[in-house]
Motif scaffolding. Structure first.
Motif, short mmCIF file in Angstrom:
data_model
loop_
_atom_site.label_atom_id
_atom_site.label_comp_id
_atom_site.label_asym_id
_atom_site.label_seq_id
_atom_site.Cartn_x
_atom_site.Cartn_y
_atom_site.Cartn_z
N LYS A 105 5.17 -38.50 26.85
CA LYS A 105 5.09 -39.14 28.36
C LYS A 105 6.22 -40.05 27.95
O LYS A 105 7.04 -40.55 28.89
CB LYS A 105 3.79 -40.13 28.23
CG LYS A 105 3.60 -40.97 29.52
CD LYS A 105 2.32 -41.23 29.44
CE LYS A 105 2.28 -42.41 30.79
NZ LYS A 105 0.83 -43.08 30.63
N HIS A 106 6.38 -41.06 26.91
CA HIS A 106 7.33 -41.85 26.72
C HIS A 106 8.83 -41.30 26.76
O HIS A 106 9.83 -41.63 27.51
CB HIS A 106 7.23 -42.55 25.38
CG HIS A 106 8.27 -43.71 25.26
ND1 HIS A 106 8.28 -44.96 25.72
CD2 HIS A 106 9.27 -43.77 24.34
CE1 HIS A 106 9.26 -45.65 25.38
NE2 HIS A 106 10.05 -44.80 24.45
N GLY A 132 9.24 -40.69 30.63
CA GLY A 132 9.74 -41.80 31.00
C GLY A 132 11.19 -41.92 31.31
O GLY A 132 11.65 -43.00 31.80
#
Length: 193
Positions: free
Chosen positions: A186-187, A191
């Motif tokens: 996710k990061h 992101g």
């Protein structure tokens, strides 16, 4: 350009290095003995010194081979994706459940990184060369490749990926392992969108 077929001694040497590259990832540098590697390669222990001057020389070649295999696999993943999706695909593959479970043929940095400071200089040199190759591969996926910030971002990305893989392999809780990988994905991937 076609490669010249390997002679018998060269082919045997390649078998030993391939067995050693798998063994160090599976059991670590100190958990891997010459006798075990020679047996895995289908050879007797006595033939070892016909191929290597020392155990460290074999470990250096094994570290180089394991790193080369990991970088080559990542290059194939990046090449198969669109330029815009290459980094995301690379990160997804690296943090996949399959890679977590595939220690023997997976990333040698995640499998061996904590042992590296105690290895002979030639082993560390081989590993360092391949780590630099992985950082460069990640940097080349950046739209601003060639700029200092692309290299810095690649350093952070590779360090984060390797750390996440180590931790995902370390825990005995499959749910936590998956949550760590998902958080990093996710990061690093989502992101950046």
């Amino acid at each position: 350009m076609r490669r010249k077929p390997l002679g018998r001694k060269e082919a045997t040497h390649e078998r030993i290095v391939a067995a050693a590259a798998r063994a160090i990832r599976r059991s670590g540098y100190n958990g891997t003995g010459v006798a075990e590697i020679m047996k895995d390669a289908g050879l007797t222990h006595g033939g070892f010194y016909a191929h290597f001057d020392s155990r460290e020389a074999m470990l250096a070649e094994a570290a180089d081979r394991a790193g080369a295999e990991a970088v080559a696999a990542s290059e194939r993943i990046a090449a198969a994706a669109s330029p815009r999706e290459a980094l995301a695909e690379l990160v997804r593959a690296y943090l996949s459940k399959e890679h977590v479970e595939d220690i023997e043929t997976g990333c040698p940095v995640a499998a061996l990184g904590s042992e590296m400071p105690r290895q002979a200089p030639e082993v560390r040199r081989a590993a360092t060369r391949r780590i630099k190759g992985m950082i460069d591969l990640v940097a080349r996926q950046s739209p601003d490749w060639g700029q200092p910030q692309a290299h810095e971002r690649a350093l952070v990305t590779v360090a984060t990926m390797v750390g996440a893989l180590i931790l995902s392999r370390a825990v005995d809780d499959a749910k936590l392992s998956g949550a760590m990988r998902e958080a990093v994905l996710k990061h690093l991937v989502r992101g950046r969108a």
